[in-house]
Scaffold this motif. Structure first.
Motif, PDB file in Angstrom:
ATOM      1  N   VAL A   1       0.855  -1.193   0.000  1.00 53.83           N
ATOM      2  CA  VAL A   1       0.000   0.000   0.000  1.00 53.83           C
ATOM      3  C   VAL A   1       0.893   1.246   0.000  1.00 53.83           C
ATOM      4  CG1 VAL A   1      -1.708   1.304   1.342  1.00 53.83           C
ATOM      5  CG2 VAL A   1      -1.850  -1.201   1.208  1.00 53.83           C
ATOM      6  N   LYS A   2       0.507   2.254  -0.776  1.00 49.74           N
ATOM      7  CA  LYS A   2       1.289   3.496  -0.831  1.00 49.74           C
ATOM      8  C   LYS A   2       0.466   4.664  -0.289  1.00 49.74           C
ATOM      9  CE  LYS A   2       4.169   2.123  -4.728  1.00 49.74           C
ATOM     10  NZ  LYS A   2       5.512   2.241  -4.115  1.00 49.74           N
ATOM     11  N   ASN A   3       1.167   5.606   0.317  1.00 44.55           N
ATOM     12  CA  ASN A   3       0.496   6.784   0.863  1.00 44.55           C
ATOM     13  C   ASN A   3       0.305   7.867  -0.196  1.00 44.55           C
ATOM     14  OD1 ASN A   3       0.144   5.795   3.427  1.00 44.55           O
ATOM     15  ND2 ASN A   3       2.070   6.615   4.194  1.00 44.55           N
ATOM     16  N   CYS A   4      -0.740   8.655   0.008  1.00 42.16           N
ATOM     17  CA  CYS A   4      -1.061   9.730  -0.933  1.00 42.16           C
ATOM     18  C   CYS A   4      -1.880  10.763  -0.163  1.00 42.16           C
ATOM     19  CB  CYS A   4      -1.887   9.163  -2.088  1.00 42.16           C
ATOM     20  SG  CYS A   4      -3.476   8.525  -1.534  1.00 42.16           S
ATOM     21  N   TYR A   5      -2.316  11.825  -0.847  1.00 40.52           N
ATOM     22  CA  TYR A   5      -3.209  12.780  -0.191  1.00 40.52           C
ATOM     23  C   TYR A   5      -4.196  13.360  -1.193  1.00 40.52           C
ATOM     24  CZ  TYR A   5      -5.129  16.325   2.796  1.00 40.52           C
ATOM     25  OH  TYR A   5      -6.009  17.074   3.532  1.00 40.52           O
ATOM     26  N   PHE A   6      -5.467  13.162  -0.899  1.00 42.29           N
ATOM     27  CA  PHE A   6      -6.542  13.710  -1.725  1.00 42.29           C
ATOM     28  C   PHE A   6      -7.127  14.959  -1.051  1.00 42.29           C
ATOM     29  CE2 PHE A   6      -7.841  10.741  -5.166  1.00 42.29           C
ATOM     30  CZ  PHE A   6      -6.877   9.776  -4.965  1.00 42.29           C
ATOM     31  N   PRO A   7      -7.726  15.854  -1.846  1.00 44.46           N
ATOM     32  CA  PRO A   7      -8.340  17.055  -1.262  1.00 44.46           C
ATOM     33  C   PRO A   7      -9.401  16.690  -0.218  1.00 44.46           C
ATOM     34  CG  PRO A   7      -8.218  17.281  -3.643  1.00 44.46           C
ATOM     35  CD  PRO A   7      -7.829  15.857  -3.324  1.00 44.46           C
ATOM     36  N   MET A   8      -9.607  17.567   0.738  1.00 41.83           N
ATOM     37  CA  MET A   8     -10.632  17.280   1.750  1.00 41.83           C
ATOM     38  C   MET A   8     -12.003  17.792   1.320  1.00 41.83           C
ATOM     39  SD  MET A   8     -10.494  19.737   5.009  1.00 41.83           S
ATOM     40  CE  MET A   8     -10.179  21.472   4.907  1.00 41.83           C
ATOM     41  N   PHE A   9     -12.056  18.518   0.207  1.00 41.75           N
ATOM     42  CA  PHE A   9     -13.345  19.037  -0.259  1.00 41.75           C
ATOM     43  C   PHE A   9     -13.931  18.153  -1.355  1.00 41.75           C
ATOM     44  CE2 PHE A   9     -11.213  23.132   1.048  1.00 41.75           C
ATOM     45  CZ  PHE A   9     -11.997  23.324   2.167  1.00 41.75           C
ATOM     46  N   VAL A  10     -15.259  18.097  -1.367  1.00 45.19           N
ATOM     47  CA  VAL A  10     -15.941  17.292  -2.389  1.00 45.19           C
ATOM     48  C   VAL A  10     -17.224  18.025  -2.799  1.00 45.19           C
ATOM     49  CG1 VAL A  10     -16.999  15.851  -0.574  1.00 45.19           C
ATOM     50  CG2 VAL A  10     -16.897  14.996  -2.924  1.00 45.19           C
ATOM     51  N   THR A  11     -17.510  17.966  -4.077  1.00 46.63           N
ATOM     52  CA  THR A  11     -18.741  18.597  -4.565  1.00 46.63           C
ATOM     53  C   THR A  11     -19.936  17.746  -4.147  1.00 46.63           C
ATOM     54  OG1 THR A  11     -18.680  17.374  -6.630  1.00 46.63           O
ATOM     55  CG2 THR A  11     -17.559  19.502  -6.614  1.00 46.63           C
ATOM     56  N   SER A  12     -21.094  18.382  -4.041  1.00 45.53           N
ATOM     57  CA  SER A  12     -22.277  17.619  -3.632  1.00 45.53           C
ATOM     58  C   SER A  12     -22.633  16.587  -4.710  1.00 45.53           C
ATOM     59  CB  SER A  12     -23.459  18.554  -3.381  1.00 45.53           C
ATOM     60  OG  SER A  12     -23.774  19.250  -4.555  1.00 45.53           O
ATOM     61  N   GLU A  13     -22.353  16.919  -5.949  1.00 43.60           N
ATOM     62  CA  GLU A  13     -22.680  15.988  -7.037  1.00 43.60           C
ATOM     63  C   GLU A  13     -21.984  14.646  -6.809  1.00 43.60           C
ATOM     64  OE1 GLU A  13     -22.131  13.573 -10.254  1.00 43.60           O
ATOM     65  OE2 GLU A  13     -20.469  14.986  -9.996  1.00 43.60           O
ATOM     66  N   LYS A  14     -20.691  14.689  -6.491  1.00 38.65           N
ATOM     67  CA  LYS A  14     -19.953  13.435  -6.292  1.00 38.65           C
ATOM     68  C   LYS A  14     -20.343  12.756  -4.989  1.00 38.65           C
ATOM     69  CE  LYS A  14     -15.632  14.542  -7.031  1.00 38.65           C
ATOM     70  NZ  LYS A  14     -14.265  14.711  -7.583  1.00 38.65           N
ATOM     71  N   LEU A  15     -20.512  13.562  -3.947  1.00 43.01           N
ATOM     72  CA  LEU A  15     -20.871  12.993  -2.646  1.00 43.01           C
ATOM     73  C   LEU A  15     -22.181  12.219  -2.731  1.00 43.01           C
ATOM     74  CD1 LEU A  15     -19.938  12.976   0.343  1.00 43.01           C
ATOM     75  CD2 LEU A  15     -21.441  14.925   0.721  1.00 43.01           C
ATOM     76  N   ASN A  16     -23.075  12.698  -3.609  1.00 48.77           N
ATOM     77  CA  ASN A  16     -24.420  12.115  -3.697  1.00 48.77           C
ATOM     78  C   ASN A  16     -24.527  10.938  -4.647  1.00 48.77           C
ATOM     79  OD1 ASN A  16     -25.047  14.167  -2.033  1.00 48.77           O
ATOM     80  ND2 ASN A  16     -26.140  15.409  -3.560  1.00 48.77           N
ATOM     81  N   ARG A  17     -23.401  10.590  -5.281  1.00 49.49           N
ATOM     82  CA  ARG A  17     -23.541   9.630  -6.380  1.00 49.49           C
ATOM     83  C   ARG A  17     -23.916   8.226  -5.900  1.00 49.49           C
ATOM     84  NH1 ARG A  17     -19.478   9.796 -11.057  1.00 49.49           N
ATOM     85  NH2 ARG A  17     -19.241  12.020 -10.538  1.00 49.49           N
ATOM     86  N   GLU A  18     -23.321   7.754  -4.797  1.00 49.60           N
ATOM     87  CA  GLU A  18     -23.681   6.423  -4.296  1.00 49.60           C
ATOM     88  C   GLU A  18     -24.750   6.610  -3.233  1.00 49.60           C
ATOM     89  OE1 GLU A  18     -23.365   2.141  -3.475  1.00 49.60           O
ATOM     90  OE2 GLU A  18     -23.971   3.854  -2.275  1.00 49.60           O
ATOM     91  N   LYS A  19     -25.973   6.174  -3.521  1.00 50.62           N
ATOM     92  CA  LYS A  19     -27.126   6.553  -2.677  1.00 50.62           C
ATOM     93  C   LYS A  19     -27.080   5.974  -1.265  1.00 50.62           C
ATOM     94  CE  LYS A  19     -28.915   9.164  -5.720  1.00 50.62           C
ATOM     95  NZ  LYS A  19     -28.607  10.599  -5.551  1.00 50.62           N
ATOM     96  N   ASP A  20     -26.730   4.688  -1.148  1.00 49.28           N
ATOM     97  CA  ASP A  20     -26.668   4.086   0.190  1.00 49.28           C
ATOM     98  C   ASP A  20     -25.644   4.810   1.044  1.00 49.28           C
ATOM     99  OD1 ASP A  20     -28.528   2.177  -0.436  1.00 49.28           O
ATOM    100  OD2 ASP A  20     -27.029   0.687  -1.053  1.00 49.28           O
ATOM    101  N   HIS A  21     -24.524   5.076   0.403  1.00 52.19           N
ATOM    102  CA  HIS A  21     -23.426   5.762   1.060  1.00 52.19           C
ATOM    103  C   HIS A  21     -23.875   7.150   1.530  1.00 52.19           C
ATOM    104  CE1 HIS A  21     -19.218   6.455   1.917  1.00 52.19           C
ATOM    105  NE2 HIS A  21     -19.229   7.579   1.219  1.00 52.19           N
ATOM    106  N   LEU A  22     -24.492   7.868   0.620  1.00 48.78           N
ATOM    107  CA  LEU A  22     -24.997   9.203   0.943  1.00 48.78           C
ATOM    108  C   LEU A  22     -25.902   9.172   2.156  1.00 48.78           C
ATOM    109  CD1 LEU A  22     -25.564  12.213   0.313  1.00 48.78           C
ATOM    110  CD2 LEU A  22     -27.490  11.413  -1.073  1.00 48.78           C
ATOM    111  N   GLU A  23     -26.852   8.226   2.131  1.00 45.15           N
ATOM    112  CA  GLU A  23     -27.791   8.124   3.257  1.00 45.15           C
ATOM    113  C   GLU A  23     -27.074   7.985   4.584  1.00 45.15           C
ATOM    114  OE1 GLU A  23     -30.943   5.105   3.375  1.00 45.15           O
ATOM    115  OE2 GLU A  23     -31.453   5.821   1.357  1.00 45.15           O
ATOM    116  N   GLY A  24     -25.966   7.241   4.554  1.00 43.08           N
ATOM    117  CA  GLY A  24     -25.209   7.019   5.772  1.00 43.08           C
ATOM    118  C   GLY A  24     -24.575   8.295   6.316  1.00 43.08           C
ATOM    119  N   PHE A  25     -24.179   9.188   5.421  1.00 45.03           N
ATOM    120  CA  PHE A  25     -23.386  10.333   5.868  1.00 45.03           C
ATOM    121  C   PHE A  25     -24.058  11.698   5.758  1.00 45.03           C
ATOM    122  CE2 PHE A  25     -20.122   7.107   5.277  1.00 45.03           C
ATOM    123  CZ  PHE A  25     -19.464   7.230   6.481  1.00 45.03           C
ATOM    124  N   ALA A  26     -25.066  11.815   4.908  1.00 48.25           N
ATOM    125  CA  ALA A  26     -25.628  13.139   4.595  1.00 48.25           C
ATOM    126  C   ALA A  26     -25.932  14.020   5.812  1.00 48.25           C
ATOM    127  CB  ALA A  26     -26.858  12.989   3.713  1.00 48.25           C
TER     128      ALA A  26
END
Lengths: 501, 501
Positions: B58-83
Motif C-alpha cells: 500500500v502506498k500513501n497519498c493525499y486527496f483534497p478534503m473538499f468534495v462537490t455535492s454531485e460526487k458525494l451524492n452519487r452512491e445513494k446508500d453511502h450518501l444516506e449514511g453520511f448526509a
C-alpha cells in the motif's frame, strides 16, 4: 514525448507533474491530488524536519481545524492578512450552524487561547509545539499545483519563550532546518534573509525567510518562513506568566511553517525536457533495473533473474531499487518512462553485460554512462548517488547565482528584472519607497514586456517585489555614503528584488 | 486527587484526560485539542500501521478534503449514511461560493473518480492507496473526547482489485493489522467478526470489524473496520478495466480505517483511580527517575547526578526515560504526578539505594516494587516493560471475557445486557429481527434501569445493538436444531450483542 521547458514553461510544468504521476487535477479549482510519487517525497521531508524539530525539544500535537470568527478576528493585523481567503462552514447536513466557523488558514488564533490557559509560571516556558496538517486559503490568484493551492499540507510550529533572546535563537535554528531540507534533500539552493516591513507575516515583529529562484521563469519564490511574533499575540490573547520575581511576563512567541510548495520548487528547478529529475535522497525509487531481452525466451528469463540478483546488491546497500520486469514494453519505452519519472539511476542489463559481470549505469541528471562490475555495486552506487545529490545542488546554485545582479541606480533596475534576474540594491528601507518600487516597476516593465508579453504574467507578477534582505549581504555595515537606488536617501541595507510567485 | 472510575465514569474520564494533559477542551463543541501526551501515542500507532500497510504494497497519498455535492451524492446508500453529518463550506471571505462544497466525512466519493481515470487495464490493478488525514462528521450525539468527535484523525485505505478473492484477502490482512495495533500496542483485546446487514458500512458488500469492550460502562465499542465494497462504487463511478481477454472488468474495492478513538478505548480500559495507565510500547515516557532529596544540598546534588547516570543506562537500553530534576516539588508530589500521567515505571533513587548501587523500581500497573542493581538495569528493565505490556493485555482480556454471556432465549437477554455484559446468541440473521431486538430491548431495559437510571444513557444507548458475528464462534456450522433466541426460527449464526458507544 518532447516538451520544451524553455519555450512554454507553464505547459511543461503541467505535463511533467501529471504524466510522471505526481499530481492529478481535481474538480474543485485550486485543489489537487498528491499521488504516491509526490507524497513519498513529502514523507522524506517530514522525516527529516520532524527529527530536527524533536532534536531541539519541539513536540507534536494536533489542534482542531475549526475556529470561531471571534477568535480569528482578535489580532487585527493578522486578520487583515487572512480574512479575504478564509473558508467558512455555515451548514451541517441541511441545518444552518448557529455561528459560521472558519477553517484554519494558519493556527495562531486557534492555539494561543490554549497557551493562555497552559502558561501560568515562567517554569511553564518554553512551550514548543508543532503540528503536521492541512490548511485552507481560498486565494483568487491563479492556482498552480504545489506552488499556490487552496488546500495544502504543511507543518506549523508555535512556541512561547520567557525571553526575546530565546525566541530569536529558535527563529534562526528553524530557518537553518528549513534551508537544510531544501539544500540537503531537494538540492535547491536558498538565500536566507529577513522580510521587509511590507512583506512580513501579518502580526509578526519580523519574518525570516528562505528564498528560492526559478531560472526558467526568472522569478523568486518564498520557500519557507520563520516568524518572531514578539508579544503581539500574547497581548491580544492575554497570555502571561509570573517570572521568578513574581512579576508579570508576556511570553515572546514564534511561528514557522514549511509546505508542500517545496516539491513544486524542486520540480521547476531540476526538471528537464524529458521530465522530472529527482534528487536521490528524496526519490521514491533511486535506481531502476531494466533487463534487455533477447530473441530466445529462456535467455531472456535468465536476464530477468539476473536483474533480481542485481536488485539484491542494491538492497544490501540500502538503495531503493526495482526491476522493471514488464515483458510488454521495450527497453526504449522503459527508458523514457523512468526518465519521465525522474529516477536518478537506470541500470541496463543485457547479455553482454552479464558476460562481463557488469551493469551499465546511466545517470538521469547528466545522461553519463558508466559500467560497474556486479561486485562493485554495493560500494559504488551509494557513492554515485551522493555525487549526483551534491552536483545537482551545485549546478542549481551556479545557475541561480548567474541570475543575481547588483544594481545601484533606478535606471538599470526594471530592465534587469525584466531580463529574468533577481536584483540586489542598496535601500533606504522605508515602506513607502517599497510601494514606489512596486508601482513604478509595474508601469515601466509593462512598457518593456508589452501588455501581453507573457501569457501567464498578471500585472502583479511583473511588478518587482522585495524578496528579502539577505543575511549574507548585510553582515557588514553599509559603506558610508551608499545611497538608496530609488529614493536617493542614505541606504540602510542591501535588499533583493525580483518578480515572484 | 482521588477519582472514582467505578462510581462516576464520565467525570473520571474527563478528569483523567485533561489532568494528565492528553486533551484540552475547545470552544467548538465536539472538537478537542490533542496535546503531545496523547499525540505521541498516535505517532506510535501511525508508525506501526504505516509499516504494516507498506509491507503489503500500500502506498500513501493525499486527496483534497473538499468534495462537490454531485460526487458525494452519487452512491445513494453511502450518501444516506453520511448526509446528515456533512459540514458544508458556503463562503470564502465575504463572498458566497457558487456551489457549496462538503468537507470529507470519508473519501470514497473523492477518490473513486480518480480511480476511474487511472484504471484502464487489468495491469493497472491492484491500486492500493492510504492517507493519514482529518475527517469531519458533524454528529449530534453527545461528543466524547477521542471516542466520538466532530473532527478526528484517522487513516483511510482505498484499494481496487482484479478479483473478489484478492480484495477479500486484503480485507482480512488489514483487520489483522488493526487487531495487532490494539492488542500489541494498546494492550486492548479485540473480538474480530463481521457486521450484520443493519450495521455494515453504507455502500459496502460487507464490513469486518474489531470490537472492544469497556467493562466500566458495560458497553461494546467498534474499534476499527475493514470493508469490502464489492463493485458498488465501481458501478456508480464508472470504474472499469479490460481484463486479459479484452472483456470489461469492474474492480472489487475495499476501504478501511483506523482512528484516534483507539486512544480513548485504551484510556477507558486501563486507567484507574490514580489516573492513566499506559502500555509501555506506546507510552511517551516509559520510565521516570525520581531523585529523593536529603537535607544536605551537596548530597542532594549527588543524588540528582546519579539520576543522570541511571538515565544513561536506560537510554543505552533504548528506553524512553527522564529524570525529574525539579527541586520545588516533593517526591510524593512527583509520584502522584507521574502516576496520573500513566508512566509505566517509576525509579526511586535515594541515598540508601545509591549505597547499595541499586534503584527501587515501581510498576504503575500493579504498584509492585522491585530493587534492581544498576548493573542489571540494561537487561532487566526492557524485560520488565515487556512483562507489563503482556500482563496488561492478559488482565484486560480476562476482565473482558468475564463480561461475555451466552444466552439462548429472549427472557434472559435484556437483564444480561442491563447487567453490563455482552451477550452471544444464536440468530436468524434477518434485518427485521435485529430491529425487533433493538426496539424491544430498549423498552424492556427502560423498565429495568428506570427512565433516568443512568444520567449519561440516552435511550439509544440502552438499546442492544449487534456488535458483530465473531469469526471465532462461527468457524463451525451451527448445530442443527439451534433456534434463534428472538424469532424462534432456525439460527444461521452466532452474534454478539451489547450496549455500545
Amino acid at each position: 514525448m518532447v516538451w520544451a521547458k524553455k519555450e512554454n514553461f507553464a505547459d511543461w510544468y503541467t505535463d511533467v507533474i501529471t504524466k510522471s504521476q505526481m499530481i492529478d487535477y481535481y474538480d474543485i479549482s485550486g485543489c489537487y491530488i498528491l499521488r504516491p510519487w509526490s507524497y513519498e517525497i513529502w514523507e522524506h521531508i517530514q522525516a527529516y524536519l520532524d527529527a530536527k524539530f524533536k532534536s531541539i525539544g519541539v513536540k507534536n500535537c494536533y489542534f482542531p481545524m475549526f475556529v470561531t470568527s471571534e477568535k480569528l478576528n482578535r489580532e487585527k493585523d493578522h486578520l487583515e492578512g487572512f480574512a479575504p481567503e478564509v473558508a467558512w462552514v455555515t451548514k451541517s447536513g441541511d441545518a444552518d450552524l448557529k455561528e459560521p466557523i472558519a477553517i484554519r488558514p494558519t493556527s495562531e488564533t486557534i492555539m494561543y487561547p490554549a497557551f493562555k490557559s497552559w502558561i501560568r509560571s515562567h517554569r511553564d516556558l518554553p512551550v514548543r509545539l508543532n503540528q503536521w496538517c492541512n490548511v485552507v486559503r481560498w486565494e483568487f490568484k491563479n492556482p498552480t499545483p504545489f506552488i499556490r493551492t487552496r488546500e495544502f499540507l504543511w507543518q506549523e510550529g508555535h512556541t512561547a519563550h520567557a525571553t526575546k533572546e530565546g525566541a530569536a535563537k529558535e527563529v534562526m535554528q528553524i530557518l537553518e532546518f528549513y534551508a537544510g531540507a531544501y539544500e540537503e534533500l531537494l538540492a535547491v539552493p536558498m538565500i536566507k534573509g529577513k522580510k521587509s516591513e511590507k512583506e512580513k507575516f501579518a502580526g509578526a515583529d519580523y519574518t525570516t525567510t528562505i528564498e528560492g529562484f526559478i531560472p526558467s521563469t526568472g522569478r523568486g519564490i518564498q520557500a519557507a518562513t520563520s516568524h518572531h511574533l514578539g508579544q503581539n499575540f500574547g497581548k491580544m490573547f492575554g497570555i502571561s506568566a509570573e517570572d521568578d520575581q513574581g512579576q508579570k511576563l508576556i511570553p515572546y512567541q514564534n511561528s514557522w511553517g514549511f509546505t508542500t510548495r517545496s516539491i513544486g520548487v524542486m520540480i521547476m528547478i531540476h526538471g528537464d525536457d524529458k521530465g522530472l529529475v529527482l534528487p536521490p535522497r528524496v526519490a521514491p525509487l533511486q535506481a531502476v533495473i531494466i533487463p534487455i531481452p533477447v530473441t530466445d525466451k529462456d535467455e531472456t528469463d535468465k536476464i530477468h533473474d539476473k536483474g533480481d540478483e542485481v536488485l539484491a546488491y542494491l538492497q544490501e546497500a540500502g538503495i531503493r531499487g526495482e526491476v522493471d520486469h514488464r515483458r510488454l514494453y521495450t527497453p526504449g519505452w522503459k527508458y523514457n518512462h523512468w526518465e519521465l519519472k525522474g529516477v536518478p539511476l537506470r541500470l541496463e542489463l543485457g547479455p553482454k553485460d552479464i558476460l562481463k559481470q557488469q551493469v551499465r549505469v546511466v545517470r538521469r541528471d547528466t545522461n553519463e554512462k558508466i559500467d560497474i562490475a556486479f561486485t562493485d555495486l554495493k560500494t559504488k552506487l551509494p557513492a554515485l548517488l551522493e555525487t549526483i545529490q551534491k552536483e545537482m545542488l551545485e549546478r542549481a546554485r551556479k545557475e541561480r547565482d548567474n541570475c543575481i545582479r547588483i544594481v545601484t541606480q533606478w535606471s538599470d533596475f526594471v530592465k534587469t528584472i525584466a531580463d529574468g534576474c533577481m536584483v540586489l540594491t542598496p535601500f533606504c528601507n522605508e515602506i513607502e519607497w517599497e510601494e514606489v518600487v512596486k508601482t513604478r516597476s509595474r508601469e515601466e516593465s509593462l512598457a518593456i514586456l508589452g501588455e501581453d508579453g507573457e501569457a501567464d504574467n498578471t500585472a502583479t507578477s511583473v511588478a518587482a517585489k522585495s524578496l528579502c534582505m539577505p543575511f549574507e549581504n548585510n553582515e557588514m555595515p553599509m559603506e558610508p555614503g551608499t545611497k538608496c537606488f530609488v529614493s536617493g536617501k542614505d541606504a540602510k541595507c542591501w535588499i533583493l528584488w525580483g518578480r515572484s510567485y
